[in-house]
Design an enzyme around this catalytic site. Structure first.
Site, PDB file in Angstrom:
ATOM      1  CB  SER A   1      37.382  44.960  30.106  1.00  0.00           C
ATOM      2  OG  SER A   1      36.260  44.719  31.097  1.00  0.00           O
TER       3      SER A   1
ATOM      4  CD  GLU B   1      39.862  49.146  50.661  1.00  0.00           C
ATOM      5  OE1 GLU B   1      38.897  49.802  50.726  1.00  0.00           O
ATOM      6  OE2 GLU B   1      39.952  48.162  51.286  1.00  0.00           O
TER       7      GLU B   1
ATOM      8  CG  HIS C   1      34.620  40.336  29.167  1.00  0.00           C
ATOM      9  ND1 HIS C   1      34.131  41.125  28.722  1.00  0.00           N
ATOM     10  CD2 HIS C   1      35.399  40.758  30.594  1.00  0.00           C
ATOM     11  CE1 HIS C   1      34.695  42.298  29.197  1.00  0.00           C
ATOM     12  NE2 HIS C   1      35.440  41.941  30.255  1.00  0.00           N
TER      13      HIS C   1
END
Length: 232
Positions: free
Chosen positions: A56, A152, A211
């Protein structure tokens, strides 16, 4: 990364990406930056050639490293990811928002905390094994539960993470793309770009895997990787 030495020996390095696991946090979260992290690690360890495997986001980092510094990469393995725009940003943004909104009382037992977080994520992250994958990032620190990924920074750089840098010169080494047969992340529409950047690419399916290939079909993944590696 699997280092290769001149004496034919080998070992395995499993570095956490920045803003993940035990690695330092950083407001910068691009593939160029993450590739440089790996380059600095290899340089610090005196490794001049390695086989790189990534899944990924890690696969895109591995591809970026190979395209930036082909001299460092003997072979490349990308697990269920292509060198293209990955998906619509809303899906990933929803997952991050759901993780941010999880609330767990201090002092709760770890098993109860995971179950509570799982229940709170369930409405947005409906695939069970994906929730379990996200929950591996739930960390207890002095009785409080926090995410060990920098949500964040990831949220701020989400557009960079789902995209892929522009490269014009291909990586000339042997490359293996392992695709979960039940996953949309490597599509036949991506083949031209895969062939342009990785002309020696071989694309193989891991049957029955989504995945998160290493969670769904671990033994099949390991077998495919071992078959691709050269003898030591």
């Amino acid at each position: 990364a699997l280092p290769r030495t001149g004496r034919g020996g080998g070992g395995v390095l499993m570095p956490d990406a920045r803003n993940h696991g035990s690695s330092p946090g950083s407001p910068l979260m691009t593939y160029e930056a993450m590739s440089l992290d790996v380059q600095h690690l290899l340089d610090r360890l005196g490794i001049t050639k390695c086989i790189v495997l990534g899944h990924s986001m890690g696969g895109k980092t591995a591809m970026t490293l190979a395209l930036q510094r082909p001299d460092l990469v003997e072979r490349l393995i990308s697990v269920d990811i292509s060198p293209v725009l990955t998906s619509h940003i809303s899906e990933f943004s929803a997952y991050i928002s759901a993780m941010k909104s999880v609330k767990i009382p201090d002092g709760l037992a770890r098993s109860a905390a995971r179950q509570l977080a799982d229940n709170q994520l369930r409405e947005v992250v409906q695939v069970g094994n994906l929730r379990q994958y996200l929950l591996t990032n739930l960390l207890e620190v002095e009785g409080r539960y926090v995410w060990r990924v920098n949500l964040e920074a990831i949220s701020h750089h989400l557009a960079d993470i789902i995209n892929f840098p522009i490269f014009h010169k291909p990586y000339p080494g042997p490359t293996l793309f392992l695709r979960g047969s039940n996953s949309p992340y490597i599509s036949s529409k991506h083949y031209p770009e895969i062939q342009r950047l990785f002309p020696k690419a071989d694309i193989q399916d891991i049957e029955g895997a989504g995945h998160i290939v290493h969670q769904d079909k671990f033994e099949e993944l390991v077998t495919a990787v071992l078959n691709f590696l050269p003898p030591l």
